[in-house]
Design a protein around this motif. Structure first.
Motif, PDB file in Angstrom:
ATOM      1  N   LYS A  30       1.045  -1.295  -0.098  1.00 38.77           N
ATOM      2  CA  LYS A  30      -0.009  -0.100  -0.059  1.00 38.77           C
ATOM      3  C   LYS A  30       0.927   1.267  -0.105  1.00 38.77           C
ATOM      4  N   SER A  31       0.535   2.268  -0.854  1.00 35.98           N
ATOM      5  CA  SER A  31       1.428   3.502  -1.069  1.00 35.98           C
ATOM      6  C   SER A  31       1.465   4.298   0.423  1.00 35.98           C
ATOM      7  N   HIS A  32       2.567   4.890   0.610  1.00 37.26           N
ATOM      8  CA  HIS A  32       2.757   5.805   1.870  1.00 37.26           C
ATOM      9  C   HIS A  32       1.784   7.022   1.738  1.00 37.26           C
ATOM     10  N   ARG A  81       3.815  12.708   9.842  1.00 39.48           N
ATOM     11  CA  ARG A  81       4.763  11.709  10.402  1.00 39.48           C
ATOM     12  C   ARG A  81       5.708  11.469   9.220  1.00 39.48           C
ATOM     13  N   LEU A  82       6.743  11.286   9.574  1.00 37.19           N
ATOM     14  CA  LEU A  82       7.845  10.801   8.632  1.00 37.19           C
ATOM     15  C   LEU A  82       7.496   9.331   8.178  1.00 37.19           C
ATOM     16  N   PHE A  83       7.937   9.187   7.016  1.00 36.02           N
ATOM     17  CA  PHE A  83       8.100   7.958   6.396  1.00 36.02           C
ATOM     18  C   PHE A  83       9.292   7.648   6.036  1.00 36.02           C
ATOM     19  N   ALA A 142       9.422  10.463   3.310  1.00 35.26           N
ATOM     20  CA  ALA A 142       8.376  11.288   2.762  1.00 35.26           C
ATOM     21  C   ALA A 142       7.446  11.575   3.818  1.00 35.26           C
ATOM     22  N   MET A 143       6.896  12.976   3.551  1.00 28.12           N
ATOM     23  CA  MET A 143       6.097  13.607   4.448  1.00 28.12           C
ATOM     24  C   MET A 143       4.848  14.148   3.590  1.00 28.12           C
ATOM     25  N   ARG A 356       4.653   3.401  -7.773  1.00 24.02           N
ATOM     26  CA  ARG A 356       4.637   4.277  -6.579  1.00 24.02           C
ATOM     27  C   ARG A 356       5.576   5.800  -7.076  1.00 24.02           C
ATOM     28  N   GLY A 357       5.279   5.990  -8.136  1.00 32.63           N
ATOM     29  CA  GLY A 357       6.096   7.271  -8.447  1.00 32.63           C
ATOM     30  C   GLY A 357       5.629   8.569  -8.114  1.00 32.63           C
TER      31      GLY A 357
END
Ligand code: N7H
Length: 471
Positions: A30-32, A81-83, A142-143, A356-357
């Protein structure tokens, strides 16, 4: 007990997912879903193996379980939240001295993307310098939120730390753009990310899916992580930096509209771009309609269009609605290859990847209408990313055997007008002049090629968390 990856209809709340999700990285099944990203590409310095292992083990990687928890928490309190994701190359496993048995087996992964340059029609000598040499890994940060200030602070901290033991060979920044309907768009102005394989029943909408079912079992993209514990899974990860010549593309799109539908309104000429991509800018599949806001004369809601994915090309065997070289027909023929070559639909569908681009580069966008107002020729594009269980039969097959192939699905129909590389379509792309009327199909003077240029890329593995700890 070992989890059966071939099972379909898995649930986000089921026991199987509970068994694997603390050890599986997020962003795979599942995408972030975050709108800002940093991609730090690195190569460890010589003789730093122990330090490199300690660094990798110390990273706070976001598991699939943590990703789900974080998104619930962000929904509740609005705090971003940071991924963090970690992807390693075959060269990295070698550098770390990981045994053959514990190194992921995929041969394309082990030899790296540059080794496939010949078959992909890539030119690595023309890539940005950071992608020309060895790469050991990529850290994805990612955020969400309206800006990337906090993400940039986190990115600097990770980079500074990393640079004690590694060279940072490239850093990319992804920043999503949305249209007026709040759908994610790419730089040519089209909604992207609609059609994806779905791995959980909660992501399916059965009453909408009548002809195209996007449900897949986890083995489409997951493989055993040979370095991890029982039920430790990873996925092969493809990264490509694809630069887009927006002005070149938009000029050609307008020229095609004038050529195919002379005298028509600007709105009606939008059909030309739709025939090239396979969808109108707002996501409406051209196979379903020659207009972007109605199907069979019935109005369709904007929010609904961006999710439309229930179609095949069964009723369009001539390409009279959606030409064979259109991007989405090339990259997911939805039964064309079964019809043409007798390959079963099931095996055709096994070429699918989870995309997931995210786009990169700054654009001028009207704050009110959300129209993109400038047309850069360089410096913007797509950070293409995908997960698969086999790089050769998924990413490479789609790029090489479908997109770059002038003769798929029919002879001399030309390569993919968006991503085809080294194609000789000059003069091959054909379009109907009347939507749905095969007798009006003829070759166009306006040809699409080379508006997307590969600037770099690499093959990686997204290890399980236990696999990283065991390095
Ligand atoms: Fe594509 N574009 O804007 O034209 N892509 N893509 N792609 N792409 C898709 O249906 C685009 C690239 C696939 O299941 C849409 O989700 C651009 C590569 C696949 O029906 C749009 C670039 C590869 C699909 C774009 C680019 C793919 C897909 C419609 C490069 C694989 C799903 C949105 C700059 C090698 C097809 C949607 C399906 C969809 C665009 C790259 C593959 C608008 C601009 C490199 C499998």
């Amino acid at each position: 007990m070992a989890i059966d990856l071939t099972k379909k209809d898995q649930s986000l709340f089921g026991n199987d997912f509970k068994t694997i999700n603390k050890d599986l990285q997020g962003n795979i099944l599942k995408s972030h879903g975050r709108g800002h990203t940093s991609h730090i590409f690195f190569c460890f310095k010589p003789n730093k193996v122990a330090e490199a292992k300690a660094f990798l083990k110390g990273l706070a990687i976001t598991s699939a379980a943590q990703q789900a928890k974080d998104s619930e928490a962000t929904k509740a309190d609005g705090v971003q939240r940071l991924f963090t994701g970690l992807y390693l190359t075959g060269a990295c496993y070698q550098y770390l001295g990981v045994s053959d048995a514990k190194t992921p087996a995929d041969s394309q992964f082990r030899s790296g993307m540059k080794a496939s340059a010949g078959s992909l029609n890539d030119t690595p000598s023309a890539w940005e310098s950071g992608y020309q040499g060895d790469i050991h890994g990529m850290i994805l940060l990612a955020m969400g939120g309206t800006d990337r200030k906090n993400l940039d602070v986190e990115t600097k901290a990770v980079s500074d730390n990393l640079q004690k033991i590694a060279s940072v060979v490239a850093t990319e920044k992804g920043d999503g753009i949305k249209n007026a309907n709040d759908d994610d768009i790419e730089h040519f102005g089209y909604v992207d990310g609609i059609s994806q394989p779905r791995f959980f029943i909660e992501e399916l909408n059965p009453d909408r899916a009548t002809v195209w079912n996007p449900a897949f079992s986890w083995d489409l993209i997951l493989v055993d992580d040979p370095a991890g514990k029982t039920n430790a899974f990873g996925s092969y990860f493809v990264f490509r930096k694809l630069e887009q010549n927006v002005k070149g593309f938009k000029d050609a799109e307008a020229a095609l509209g004038n050529e195919l539908f002379p005298g028509a309104s600007d709105e009606a000429k939008e059909l030309a771009g739709a025939m090239l991509v396979g969808r109108f800018e707002n996501g409406m599949p051209v196979i379903l309609s020659d207009k972007d806001d109605s199907i069979n004369g019935h109005d369709v809601f904007a929010g609904f269009i961006g999710k439309l994915n229930d179609f095949t090309y069964d009723g369009d065997t001539q390409g009279a609605k959606c030409p064979f070289h259109s991007h989405i027909r090339k990259t997911n023929p939805r039964g064309d290859s079964s019809r043409q070559f007798g390959v079963s639909l099931e095996s055709e569908m096994r070429h699918t990847m989870a995309r997931r681009g995210i786009i990169y580069g700054k654009r001028k966008q009207n704050a009110k209408t959300k129209e993109l107002e400038d047309q850069p020729t360089a410096g913007v594009g797509l950070l293409f990313m995908s997960f698969q269980q086999n790089i050769a039969t998924q990413f490479e097959f789609i790029q090489q055997s479908w997109a770059n192939n002038d003769n798929f699905v029919k002879g001399s129909t030309g390569g993919d007008g968006i991503i085809g590389q080294g194609i000789t379509s000059g003069g091959m792309h054909q379009y109907p002049r009347v939507y749905g009327d095969a007798s009006t199909i003829a070759t166009a003077n306006t040809q699409f090629q080379d508006f997307v240029t590969t600037k770099g890329g690499e093959y990686f593995f997204a290890p399980s968390l236990s696999g990283i700890k065991a390095l």
